[in-house]
Scaffold this motif. Structure first.
Motif, mmCIF file in Angstrom:
data_model
loop_
_atom_site.group_PDB
_atom_site.id
_atom_site.type_symbol
_atom_site.label_atom_id
_atom_site.label_comp_id
_atom_site.label_asym_id
_atom_site.label_seq_id
_atom_site.Cartn_x
_atom_site.Cartn_y
_atom_site.Cartn_z
ATOM 1 N N UNK A 630 0.833 -1.208 0.000
ATOM 2 C CA UNK A 630 0.000 0.000 0.000
ATOM 3 C C UNK A 630 0.868 1.258 0.000
ATOM 4 N N UNK A 631 0.466 2.224 -0.818
ATOM 5 C CA UNK A 631 1.209 3.474 -0.912
ATOM 6 C C UNK A 631 2.368 3.438 -1.888
ATOM 7 N N UNK A 632 2.668 2.260 -2.416
ATOM 8 C CA UNK A 632 3.753 2.140 -3.391
ATOM 9 C C UNK A 632 3.184 1.803 -4.766
ATOM 10 N N UNK A 633 3.701 2.453 -5.778
ATOM 11 C CA UNK A 633 3.282 2.254 -7.151
ATOM 12 C C UNK A 633 4.490 1.812 -7.966
ATOM 13 N N UNK A 634 4.237 1.045 -9.006
ATOM 14 C CA UNK A 634 5.316 0.644 -9.911
ATOM 15 C C UNK A 634 4.867 0.864 -11.343
ATOM 16 N N UNK A 635 5.774 1.435 -12.172
ATOM 17 C CA UNK A 635 5.473 1.639 -13.589
ATOM 18 C C UNK A 635 6.741 1.398 -14.404
ATOM 19 N N UNK A 636 6.629 0.795 -15.575
ATOM 20 C CA UNK A 636 7.798 0.576 -16.439
ATOM 21 C C UNK A 636 8.164 1.833 -17.213
ATOM 22 N N UNK A 637 9.428 1.839 -17.706
ATOM 23 C CA UNK A 637 9.982 3.059 -18.285
ATOM 24 C C UNK A 637 10.100 3.028 -19.804
ATOM 25 N N UNK A 638 9.464 2.098 -20.496
ATOM 26 C CA UNK A 638 9.786 1.837 -21.899
ATOM 27 C C UNK A 638 9.123 2.785 -22.897
ATOM 28 N N UNK A 639 7.994 3.379 -22.559
ATOM 29 C CA UNK A 639 7.230 4.109 -23.573
ATOM 30 C C UNK A 639 7.801 5.507 -23.821
ATOM 31 N N UNK A 640 7.737 5.915 -25.069
ATOM 32 C CA UNK A 640 8.275 7.207 -25.501
ATOM 33 C C UNK A 640 7.138 8.093 -25.987
ATOM 34 N N UNK A 641 7.470 9.295 -26.379
ATOM 35 C CA UNK A 641 6.459 10.189 -26.942
ATOM 36 C C UNK A 641 5.983 9.699 -28.307
ATOM 37 N N UNK A 642 6.786 8.862 -28.952
ATOM 38 C CA UNK A 642 6.392 8.316 -30.244
ATOM 39 C C UNK A 642 5.487 7.101 -30.113
ATOM 40 N N UNK A 643 5.495 6.448 -28.962
ATOM 41 C CA UNK A 643 4.667 5.249 -28.776
ATOM 42 C C UNK A 643 3.547 5.449 -27.774
ATOM 43 N N UNK A 644 3.493 6.600 -27.135
ATOM 44 C CA UNK A 644 2.395 6.864 -26.199
ATOM 45 C C UNK A 644 2.200 8.370 -26.075
ATOM 46 N N UNK A 645 0.982 8.753 -25.776
ATOM 47 C CA UNK A 645 0.711 10.184 -25.643
ATOM 48 C C UNK A 645 1.055 10.701 -24.262
ATOM 49 N N UNK A 646 0.907 9.863 -23.241
ATOM 50 C CA UNK A 646 1.178 10.300 -21.868
ATOM 51 C C UNK A 646 1.757 9.167 -21.037
ATOM 52 N N UNK A 647 2.679 8.415 -21.609
ATOM 53 C CA UNK A 647 3.228 7.265 -20.902
ATOM 54 C C UNK A 647 4.714 7.335 -20.617
ATOM 55 N N UNK A 648 5.355 8.486 -20.840
ATOM 56 C CA UNK A 648 6.792 8.611 -20.598
ATOM 57 C C UNK A 648 7.017 8.760 -19.095
ATOM 58 N N UNK A 649 7.404 7.677 -18.457
ATOM 59 C CA UNK A 649 7.385 7.652 -16.993
ATOM 60 C C UNK A 649 8.441 8.568 -16.386
#
Length: 858
Positions: A630-649
């Motif tokens: 609880x209180x901890x989040x995890x997200x991967x770092x792979x997406x770029x501005x060319x492959x996602x609109x709002x996923x650049x972690x």
């Protein structure tokens, strides 16, 4: 068919590969790093060598140019910048994707001929804290042990290392050793329950940055129970008493672990002499990363458990040639061949060997400071080599603006478009894996050849040659007159011999008479060598140093974001993103959050979550799981501005770094979280590349073209027009289904009787068989059947991909379970899942236990 012996271009394991020009990829059974094993990424290398998206010719200001004019421009701009603003106004930012020969030539040009140390590398993001910790403890940057120690140990402790996903072949070597020796124990120290936890006998869900408290507590336990190797410590180690005193003063509650957990771990570590502590980015990527490294090293030094079979600390590097870059001085605070930039005698020897007009005298700018200098206007010319800092650096939006602020930017890359090349004035086409020749060094100091088996595409050139061509035009041609990478390697070995009078660990004499063409994988200083068993270290007095370290205060934000990697992807996906099966497992940017946090946010699985902080915001798919606390989040770092609109972690990661190593604290950051309330959600499969502009969009390759997950807040007036704009289907015949009651819209496009694109829109996250929709592209199936979003009744629906190596889906696995496959081994026998790299075995076990496979898209 001829197969070429080469080396995998992904992680620091350095696996041997047998590769063919026809796309054949096999593990090299004779390579001592992997003995024929490959992970899912390595197995798919043959699917990533196409020329789609490749930069094939130089470009100047977005227009195609010839090599001579592009190189003339680069050299003249660099020379003019140096003349007007001094050598420190120029900077190089290199990459662990470069071969050692490339790294050597770049380092030589910048430090020995331009006269600045402003050359840093994305290895700063990977293992700089390990380098700093090694140098504080050992006197030099030395990895003491070998991979064989992982198999010989009685206890393997994984600290901040999801080995199963990030170094899968090493994980499988440990798993095989544990199966052969059931008394072997594995401990997983990680805030998250990861795939590596599946192998562990003990999981310590440590608090973020609780590592110093944990290992200081271990050292105090060893001292309090008379378990210090007094003979080894007295003869070979300085700083013992003060380090133990600092450890005893540590409050172990900062580890986030219970007294019972700590006692169990300490008893296990203390009770077995053969302990290997493997650590990676969870240790290094921290504002106290160097102290974490030394906290681990302190325990091994205090007990003499170093340099002997089956024991010692082990740094698992992330980049394929991070070690090679360290060897040739690729970092801003290093000199070539493990020589010290701060030592005048070392600098003089290198300058004399290079016969260079100058040599840098002070450390250059480390990565974060380098791009801050770009933002501040101090850097007037920048050369980025084979990396994408506009995505991978912390506070990546700021870094992108900083690069755009530099008056003259050069990139050398294999791809025509990345977030960084889009900001460059000159783009130079480099050779990629399979096309270039050179060497790399893996995490156990083993130098292997990367060999070409594909012709150079277009007019692309090797990085060492591009750098040498620029050097020649700057007036340094005689010193960079190499005929090939063998010449560069020979010079690198010769420099080592010429500076042998300086005591250090790097000894390349084993390569002095080696045939470069037939070079076999070889460790320096010799095969199977372990450092420090004899108690001789590289500080001036010959002793090691234990370093007193203090545990940082524990910060408790409402949400703390941890970042990392996916099993089947590599960095910003410029290579792995080309292989459809590697994207099938986890096809869009997501955030793991605990069920309790999901309830507090009123977020359901599959909802979209907005994360925000001072650096920016991202929108990610919710993956609700108890694998995070609880209180901890995890997200991967792979997406770029060319492959996602709002996923650049890395928009979310603050530009905070370790004060000693300069390594960014990419693994932790405070964020706020809320549900992104979209008006509509969509899924599109298309034969053509997609250009989405929705607030949430994530693009990936499929076996029939492309797919994109979408969500937005503005409902288009004309969904068919929206679909045409998205898919580029200007002429296709459209078929549309609508349900005004639910807001559902489905559109199919046909060209000459074949389905070219399908779009599915819903007021809630879209539920359909993505596999079935993707399979319809390019077929002559009727539009209404394609829009059903279901697999035809005469064809089984494999379900969401679990095993990327053999493309085995969840439904296929459930069918095997129903037919009696009630173990991971039995599932492998029935479906092949888990029988190649083995990285999916934890998910197979979870499936057998009745838990949900992550990100099931069905």
């Amino acid at each position: 068919m001829t197969l070429t012996r080469t080396t995998c271009p992904y992680c620091g394991v350095g696996c041997g590969v047998l590769a063919g020009a026809d796309g054949t990829i096999k593990g090299d059974p004779d390579h001592p790093a992997n003995f024929g094993r490959l992970c899912s990424k390595g197995s798919a290398l043959g699917e990533t060598t196409d020329l789609e998206g490749r930069l094939l010719h130089p470009k100047v200001d977005g227009q195609r140019a010839d090599w001579d004019s592009a190189l003339d421009l680069v050299a003249s701009k660099f020379s003019a910048t140096i003349a007007e603003h001094g050598p420190d106004s120029l900077a190089f930012y290199a990459s662990g994707q470069l071969l050692t020969e490339d790294y050597y030539v770049a380092n030589k040009l910048m430090k020995g001929f331009i006269g600045s140390a402003n050359i840093d590398t994305n290895s700063r993001l990977c293992m700089a804290s390990s380098v700093a910790g090694h140098k504080r403890a050992f006197g030099t940057d030395t990895v003491p042990g070998t991979y064989a120690d992982l198999e010989l140990a009685d206890v393997v402790v994984l600290v901040g290392s999801n080995l199963a996903w990030c170094h899968p072949v090493l994980y499988q070597r440990i798993a095989a050793a544990k199966a052969a020796r059931p008394h072997m124990r594995v401990v997983n120290v990680d805030p998250r329950r990861t795939a590596s936890t599946d192998l562990a006998d003990m999981h310590l869900a440590i608090a973020p940055d609780g590592d110093v408290a944990l290992f200081n507590g271990l050292l105090a336990h060893l001292a309090d129970h008379d378990l210090i190797d007094q003979n080894f410590a007295a003869r070979h180690v300085n700083g013992v008493a003060e380090t133990i005193a600092a450890a005893r003063a540590t409050d172990t509650q900062g580890s986030g672990l219970s007294a019972q957990e700590l006692a169990a771990f300490y008893a296990l570590w203390a009770g077995h002499e053969k302990v290997v502590t493997v650590y990676s980015q969870g240790v290094n990527q921290s504002s106290c990363g160097t102290d974490k490294v030394n906290a681990i090293l302190n325990c091994h030094l205090a007990t003499g458990r170093i340099g002997k079979p089956g024991m010692g600390p082990f740094s698992a590097t992330g980049q394929p040639n991070a070690m090679g870059g360290r060897e040739v001085g690729g970092l801003a605070n290093m000199l070539a061949n493990h020589l010290e930039l701060g030592e005048p005698d070392h600098r003089h020897a290198v300058q004399e060997f290079w016969n260079s007009p100058t040599i840098c005298t002070t450390p250059g700018l480390k990565a974060i400071d380098l791009f801050e200098a770009c933002a501040g206007g101090q850097i007037k010319a920048l050369w980025v080599m084979s990396t994408n800092p506009a995505v991978s650096m912390p506070d990546s939006n700021h870094v992108a603006r900083a690069i755009a602020n530099v008056p003259f930017v050069v990139t050398s890359d294999i791809m025509e478009r990345t977030d960084t090349t889009d900001l460059a004035h000159v783009c130079l086409p480099a050779l990629g894996w399979g096309e270039k020749d050179g060497t790399v060094t893996n995490s156990e100091r083993r130098i292997s050849r990367q060999r070409s088996f594909l012709p150079p595409p277009g007019s692309a050139r090797a990085d060492w040659r591009i750098i040498s061509d620029v050097a020649a035009r700057m007036g340094f041609g005689a010193a960079f007159d190499y005929r090939g990478p063998a010449d560069v390697f020979a010079e690198y070995i010769a420099l080592d011999a010429a500076t042998a009078q300086f005591p250090r660990d790097l000894d390349l004499s084993i390569f002095a008479d080696a045939d470069y063409a037939t070079l076999v994988p070889t460790q320096w200083p010799r095969n199977d060598h372990r450092f420090f068993a004899d108690g001789r270290f590289y500080h001036s007095d010959g002793k090691a140093r234990m370093v007193p370290v203090v545990a940082p205060p524990q910060l408790r934000p409402r949400f703390q974001l941890n970042t990392g990697r996916n099993r089947d992807q590599w960095h910003t996906m410029t290579r792995t993103g080309k292989a459809p099966r590697l994207g099938a497992h986890l096809a869009e940017p997501y955030v793991e959050l605990h069920p309790r946090d999901a309830d507090a946010l009123t977020a359901a699985p599959g909802d979209l979550i907005r994360l925000e902080n001072a650096q920016g915001e991202v929108i990610l798919r919710a993956l609700v799981t108890s694998r995070v606390a609880p209180g901890q989040l995890f997200a991967p770092m792979h997406w770029t501005r060319l492959t996602s609109s709002n996923g650049v972690i890395n928009r979310m990661t603050a530009p905070v770094s370790d004060p000693i190593s300069g390594q960014p604290a990419l693994k932790a950051g405070a964020v706020t979280a809320s549900v992104f309330k979209a008006k509509w959600y969509g899924f599109v499969a298309s034969a053509q590349a997609l250009t989405p502009h929705a607030p949430y969009a994530a693009v990936s390759r499929t076996v029939t073209g492309w797919q994109v997950e979408l969500a937005g807040r503005r409902v288009p007036l004309d969904w068919v027009a929206e679909a045409r704009a998205l898919t580029g289907e200007a002429e296709g015949t459209a078929s549309i289904q609508t349900d005004p009651a639910t807001g559902a819209v489905r559109v199919a496009f046909q060209v000459e009787g074949r389905i070219t694109a399908l779009m599915f829109i819903s007021s809630a996250p879209v539920v359909l068989s993505r596999t079935a929709a993707i399979a319809c592209i390019g077929t002559d199936i009727a539009p209404l059947a394609a829009l059903a979003g279901r697999t035809p009744t005469d064809q089984p629906d494999p379900g969401a991909t679990v095993c990327a190596c053999f493309q085995v889906g969840r439904n296929t696995l459930l069918g095997a379970v129903a037919n009696g496959a009630h173990s991971v081994t039995a599932l492998g026998d029935a479906t092949c899942a888990g029988t190649n790299c083995g990285s999916c075995k934890p998910e197979l076990a979870a499936l057998l236990e009745g838990t949900t496979v992550p990100m099931a898209a069905e």
